[in-house]
Design a protein around this motif. Structure first.
Motif, PDB file in Angstrom:
ATOM      1  N   THR A  19      76.052   8.533  55.097  1.00  0.00           N
ATOM      2  CA  THR A  19      75.962   7.208  55.188  1.00  0.00           C
ATOM      3  C   THR A  19      76.729   6.461  56.297  1.00  0.00           C
ATOM      4  OG1 THR A  19      75.037   7.609  53.077  1.00  0.00           O
ATOM      5  CG2 THR A  19      75.875   5.032  53.751  1.00  0.00           C
ATOM      6  N   ILE A  20      77.972   6.645  56.242  1.00  0.00           N
ATOM      7  CA  ILE A  20      78.926   6.001  57.301  1.00  0.00           C
ATOM      8  C   ILE A  20      78.396   6.268  58.683  1.00  0.00           C
ATOM      9  CG2 ILE A  20      81.306   5.630  58.072  1.00  0.00           C
ATOM     10  CD1 ILE A  20      82.058   6.519  55.257  1.00  0.00           C
ATOM     11  N   GLU A  21      78.214   7.507  58.995  1.00  0.00           N
ATOM     12  CA  GLU A  21      77.979   7.919  60.363  1.00  0.00           C
ATOM     13  C   GLU A  21      76.495   7.050  60.796  1.00  0.00           C
ATOM     14  OE1 GLU A  21      76.343  11.926  62.785  1.00  0.00           O
ATOM     15  OE2 GLU A  21      78.246  11.948  61.211  1.00  0.00           O
ATOM     16  N   THR A  22      75.577   7.170  59.917  1.00  0.00           N
ATOM     17  CA  THR A  22      74.156   6.563  60.370  1.00  0.00           C
ATOM     18  C   THR A  22      74.470   5.014  60.431  1.00  0.00           C
ATOM     19  OG1 THR A  22      73.380   8.334  59.197  1.00  0.00           O
ATOM     20  CG2 THR A  22      71.877   6.655  59.567  1.00  0.00           C
ATOM     21  N   CYS A  23      75.003   4.425  59.536  1.00  0.00           N
ATOM     22  CA  CYS A  23      75.329   3.008  59.771  1.00  0.00           C
ATOM     23  C   CYS A  23      75.978   2.504  60.916  1.00  0.00           C
ATOM     24  CB  CYS A  23      76.246   2.599  58.203  1.00  0.00           C
ATOM     25  SG  CYS A  23      75.005   2.364  56.551  1.00  0.00           S
ATOM     26  N   ASN A  24      77.023   3.497  61.143  1.00  0.00           N
ATOM     27  CA  ASN A  24      77.444   3.077  62.485  1.00  0.00           C
ATOM     28  C   ASN A  24      76.563   3.045  63.467  1.00  0.00           C
ATOM     29  OD1 ASN A  24      80.251   2.578  61.668  1.00  0.00           O
ATOM     30  ND2 ASN A  24      80.994   4.642  61.603  1.00  0.00           N
ATOM     31  N   ALA A  25      75.764   3.846  63.578  1.00  0.00           N
ATOM     32  CA  ALA A  25      74.665   4.130  64.598  1.00  0.00           C
ATOM     33  C   ALA A  25      73.775   2.772  64.632  1.00  0.00           C
ATOM     34  CB  ALA A  25      73.916   5.136  64.401  1.00  0.00           C
ATOM     35  N   VAL A  26      73.621   2.198  63.176  1.00  0.00           N
ATOM     36  CA  VAL A  26      72.787   1.015  63.330  1.00  0.00           C
ATOM     37  C   VAL A  26      73.515  -0.178  63.773  1.00  0.00           C
ATOM     38  CG1 VAL A  26      71.757  -0.665  61.750  1.00  0.00           C
ATOM     39  CG2 VAL A  26      71.306   1.804  61.436  1.00  0.00           C
ATOM     40  N   LEU A  27      74.680   0.168  63.512  1.00  0.00           N
ATOM     41  CA  LEU A  27      75.633  -1.428  63.957  1.00  0.00           C
ATOM     42  C   LEU A  27      76.143  -1.374  65.387  1.00  0.00           C
ATOM     43  CD1 LEU A  27      78.130  -1.126  60.733  1.00  0.00           C
ATOM     44  CD2 LEU A  27      76.282  -2.902  61.262  1.00  0.00           C
ATOM     45  N   ARG A  28      76.041  -0.201  66.042  1.00  0.00           N
ATOM     46  CA  ARG A  28      76.009  -0.266  67.428  1.00  0.00           C
ATOM     47  C   ARG A  28      74.814  -0.873  68.179  1.00  0.00           C
ATOM     48  NH1 ARG A  28      78.589   4.872  66.493  1.00  0.00           N
ATOM     49  NH2 ARG A  28      76.326   5.879  66.846  1.00  0.00           N
ATOM     50  N   LEU A  29      73.842  -0.658  67.593  1.00  0.00           N
ATOM     51  CA  LEU A  29      72.375  -1.124  67.957  1.00  0.00           C
ATOM     52  C   LEU A  29      72.328  -2.790  67.656  1.00  0.00           C
ATOM     53  CD1 LEU A  29      70.021   1.597  67.495  1.00  0.00           C
ATOM     54  CD2 LEU A  29      71.061   0.680  69.736  1.00  0.00           C
ATOM     55  N   ASP A  30      72.754  -2.936  66.387  1.00  0.00           N
ATOM     56  CA  ASP A  30      72.458  -4.577  65.895  1.00  0.00           C
ATOM     57  C   ASP A  30      73.954  -4.647  64.930  1.00  0.00           C
ATOM     58  OD1 ASP A  30      71.964  -6.900  64.540  1.00  0.00           O
ATOM     59  OD2 ASP A  30      70.438  -5.911  63.450  1.00  0.00           O
ATOM     60  N   PRO A  31      75.034  -5.093  65.643  1.00  0.00           N
ATOM     61  CA  PRO A  31      76.263  -5.515  64.942  1.00  0.00           C
ATOM     62  C   PRO A  31      76.236  -6.374  63.667  1.00  0.00           C
ATOM     63  CG  PRO A  31      76.583  -5.813  67.182  1.00  0.00           C
ATOM     64  CD  PRO A  31      75.086  -5.544  67.023  1.00  0.00           C
ATOM     65  N   GLY A  32      75.018  -7.320  63.484  1.00  0.00           N
ATOM     66  CA  GLY A  32      74.849  -8.182  62.559  1.00  0.00           C
ATOM     67  C   GLY A  32      74.159  -7.529  61.661  1.00  0.00           C
ATOM     68  N   HIS A  33      73.859  -6.380  61.219  1.00  0.00           N
ATOM     69  CA  HIS A  33      72.992  -5.734  60.480  1.00  0.00           C
ATOM     70  C   HIS A  33      73.904  -5.776  58.986  1.00  0.00           C
ATOM     71  CE1 HIS A  33      70.401  -3.020  58.167  1.00  0.00           C
ATOM     72  NE2 HIS A  33      69.355  -3.578  58.977  1.00  0.00           N
ATOM     73  N   SER A  34      73.592  -6.778  58.190  1.00  0.00           N
ATOM     74  CA  SER A  34      74.608  -6.713  56.931  1.00  0.00           C
ATOM     75  C   SER A  34      74.380  -5.589  56.133  1.00  0.00           C
ATOM     76  CB  SER A  34      74.456  -8.054  56.285  1.00  0.00           C
ATOM     77  OG  SER A  34      74.661  -9.091  57.259  1.00  0.00           O
ATOM     78  N   LYS A  35      73.118  -5.244  55.802  1.00  0.00           N
ATOM     79  CA  LYS A  35      72.973  -4.033  54.674  1.00  0.00           C
ATOM     80  C   LYS A  35      73.711  -2.894  55.408  1.00  0.00           C
ATOM     81  CE  LYS A  35      68.687  -5.828  53.078  1.00  0.00           C
ATOM     82  NZ  LYS A  35      67.317  -5.430  53.090  1.00  0.00           N
TER      83      LYS A  35
END
Length: 123
Positions: A19-35
């Protein structure tokens, strides 16, 4: 969106490190993705990564300071510790739910091939 959905799937399966690894990938693309920030921070709490959880929430609040889920999680995490302050043990961090630890499966060698690589059965 696909990575965020994958992170949700890992989260629901309690695969905290994934979960942490995949969320970090999302946040690299969209740092404002709150979920993704909330999911990663919650997963970090579950594996005892208190400082990582605080960092994730603090960064997310820079983009969405009014997000109630992030504000509630930040409140649960308590005050920031100074770098010189002694580390707290996992026992000192109170969580609403029992901590679920992630355990890796023991390594097993791959199964042996019946036919060596590069050889055909006809040879």
């Amino acid at each position: 969106a696909l990575q965020a959905n994958l992170a949700l799937s890992y989260f629901k399966q309690k695969k905290w490190l994934e979960t942490i690894e995949t969320c970090n990938a999302v946040l690299r693309l969209d740092p404002g993705h709150s979920k993704s920030s909330w999911r990663a921070a919650t997963a970090a709490i579950e594996v005892g990564m208190h400082d990582v959880a605080i960092s994730l929430v603090e960064n997310a609040l820079l983009f969405d300071a009014a997000c109630p889920e992030l504000l509630e999680l930040r409140k649960r995490l308590g005050p920031l510790r100074s770098p010189n302050e002694d580390r707290v043990s996992d026992d000192e961090i109170e969580l609403d739910a029992p901590t679920q630890r992630w355990h890796a499966r023991p390594w097993e060698p791959p199964p042996k091939r019946a036919v060596p690589v590069g050889k055909d059965k006809a040879d």
